[in-house]
Design a protein around this motif. Structure first.
Motif, PDB file in Angstrom:
ATOM      1  N   GLN A 133       0.826  -1.186   0.000  1.00  0.00           N
ATOM      2  CA  GLN A 133       0.000   0.000   0.000  1.00  0.00           C
ATOM      3  C   GLN A 133       0.875   1.257   0.000  1.00  0.00           C
ATOM      4  N   ALA A 134       0.346   2.301  -0.624  1.00  0.00           N
ATOM      5  CA  ALA A 134       1.079   3.569  -0.670  1.00  0.00           C
ATOM      6  C   ALA A 134       1.012   4.239   0.695  1.00  0.00           C
ATOM      7  N   VAL A 135       2.180   4.696   1.163  1.00  0.00           N
ATOM      8  CA  VAL A 135       2.294   5.326   2.478  1.00  0.00           C
ATOM      9  C   VAL A 135       3.166   6.579   2.347  1.00  0.00           C
ATOM     10  N   SER A 136       2.732   7.642   2.990  1.00  0.00           N
ATOM     11  CA  SER A 136       3.533   8.867   2.966  1.00  0.00           C
ATOM     12  C   SER A 136       4.780   8.691   3.824  1.00  0.00           C
ATOM     13  N   LEU A 137       5.886   9.169   3.302  1.00  0.00           N
ATOM     14  CA  LEU A 137       7.140   9.073   4.048  1.00  0.00           C
ATOM     15  C   LEU A 137       7.085   9.924   5.311  1.00  0.00           C
ATOM     16  N   ARG A 138       6.234  10.949   5.319  1.00  0.00           N
ATOM     17  CA  ARG A 138       6.124  11.837   6.467  1.00  0.00           C
ATOM     18  C   ARG A 138       4.976  11.453   7.400  1.00  0.00           C
ATOM     19  N   GLN A 139       4.492  10.228   7.254  1.00  0.00           N
ATOM     20  CA  GLN A 139       3.325   9.838   8.039  1.00  0.00           C
ATOM     21  C   GLN A 139       3.619   9.755   9.530  1.00  0.00           C
ATOM     22  N   GLU A 140       4.822   9.325   9.882  1.00  0.00           N
ATOM     23  CA  GLU A 140       5.140   9.120  11.298  1.00  0.00           C
ATOM     24  C   GLU A 140       6.465   9.792  11.625  1.00  0.00           C
ATOM     25  N   LEU A 141       6.372  10.917  12.294  1.00  0.00           N
ATOM     26  CA  LEU A 141       7.547  11.700  12.672  1.00  0.00           C
ATOM     27  C   LEU A 141       7.445  12.058  14.159  1.00  0.00           C
ATOM     28  N   PRO A 142       8.556  12.293  14.847  1.00  0.00           N
ATOM     29  CA  PRO A 142       9.953  12.278  14.380  1.00  0.00           C
ATOM     30  C   PRO A 142      10.420  10.874  14.064  1.00  0.00           C
ATOM     31  N   ALA A 143      11.487  10.789  13.266  1.00  0.00           N
ATOM     32  CA  ALA A 143      11.929   9.472  12.823  1.00  0.00           C
ATOM     33  C   ALA A 143      13.393   9.512  12.424  1.00  0.00           C
ATOM     34  N   VAL A 144      13.981   8.302  12.470  1.00  0.00           N
ATOM     35  CA  VAL A 144      15.295   8.067  11.884  1.00  0.00           C
ATOM     36  C   VAL A 144      15.046   7.230  10.641  1.00  0.00           C
ATOM     37  N   ILE A 145      15.387   7.773   9.485  1.00  0.00           N
ATOM     38  CA  ILE A 145      15.160   7.084   8.217  1.00  0.00           C
ATOM     39  C   ILE A 145      16.482   6.505   7.753  1.00  0.00           C
ATOM     40  N   LEU A 146      16.494   5.214   7.509  1.00  0.00           N
ATOM     41  CA  LEU A 146      17.703   4.518   7.055  1.00  0.00           C
ATOM     42  C   LEU A 146      17.453   4.009   5.646  1.00  0.00           C
ATOM     43  N   LEU A 147      18.247   4.472   4.688  1.00  0.00           N
ATOM     44  CA  LEU A 147      18.199   3.972   3.317  1.00  0.00           C
ATOM     45  C   LEU A 147      19.215   2.852   3.205  1.00  0.00           C
ATOM     46  N   ILE A 148      18.721   1.608   3.038  1.00  0.00           N
ATOM     47  CA  ILE A 148      19.582   0.428   3.193  1.00  0.00           C
ATOM     48  C   ILE A 148      19.711  -0.364   1.902  1.00  0.00           C
TER      49      ILE A 148
END
Length: 252
Positions: A133-148
């Motif tokens: 499902q499509a989800v906004s990247l800003r849906q849950e903040l604050p956050a640590v985003i890891l591009l792996i």
């Protein structure tokens, strides 16, 4: 009575000839004695004055006095010299500051070709969650985003989950897995670890790296620390350890 030729131009009664001026009145009456010895007192007084003047002249020429005069002159000249130098330096500084110099290029122009300007706010991108499902990247903040992408980052993800506070989400972003039936998301929806939210998202088109001005995967992860308002507090383009951004976790 003798004529003027007999006594040097003076008349016999002591008066001056008509062609010579009289003595000043303030001199009083001048009497010239017949015996010059009577002037001995006056002569001694004149000699005493001459000796005193000569003594003072010799005293003024004494080497010690000459040295003192030199010191005094130097003491006067030194402050004048210092003040003059200070005035010259001040005037030179004013001219140097007012004189137009060559135009300097801003530092940003010199480094524009080598520095990548990254956004300071997290873009509003839609990714795909574990359920497809499509989800906004800003849906849950604050956050640590890891591009792996292309990274063996299991230890990094686990350490990050342990390091964050419960109100901070840990979001992993990777590409889609390829199977024989096509591109499908992996298993494992949103896991929970020690009461902390962990979201697994996928970016099949690579929009996240493109929007954030990040280079292609190279075996390490990229980490972003994003505040509740969407501000990117820190960006690590390449990291393999939570220690690189641990000090900034307190700012989220």
């Amino acid at each position: 009575m003798a004529g003027p030729s007999d006594n040097g131009g003076w008349s016999s009664d002591g008066s001056s000839p008509e062609d010579l001026p009289d003595f000043p009145e303030e001199w009083g009456v001048i009497v010239i004695p017949d015996d010059l010895s009577e002037l001995s007192d006056e002569v001694e007084a004149v000699r005493a004055e001459l000796r005193e003047a000569k003594t003072q002249s010799h005293f003024a020429d004494h080497p010690l006095l000459r040295a003192l005069r030199k010191i005094a002159n130097g003491a006067v000249r030194a402050p004048v010299l210092i003040i003059s130098m200070a005035v010259l330096v001040t005037v030179a500084s004013l001219f140097a500051s007012a004189w137009p110099g060559p135009a300097r290029q801003p530092a940003t122009q010199r480094t524009a070709s080598t520095t990548t300007t990254r956004p300071t706010a997290l873009p509003a991108l839609e990714l795909v969650n574990a359920d497809g499902q499509a989800v906004s990247l800003r849906q849950e903040l604050p956050a640590v985003i890891l591009l792996i992408d292309g990274c063996d980052c299991a230890a990094l993800v686990a350490d990050t989950i342990d390091a964050v506070r419960p109100e901070i989400a840990v979001i992993t972003v990777s590409g889609m897995f390829t199977a024989s039936a096509g591109t499908i998301p992996p298993t494992g929806a949103t896991p929970q670890a020690q009461g902390k939210a962990v979201r697994v998202l996928h970016d099949p088109s690579g929009n996240v790296r493109e929007q954030l001005k990040l280079a292609a995967p190279d075996g390490t992860a990229a980490a972003l620390l994003v505040s509740r308002g969407g501000e990117i507090i820190r960006t690590d383009a390449r990291t393999a350890s939570v220690e690189t951004f641990r000090p900034d976790l307190a700012r989220l």
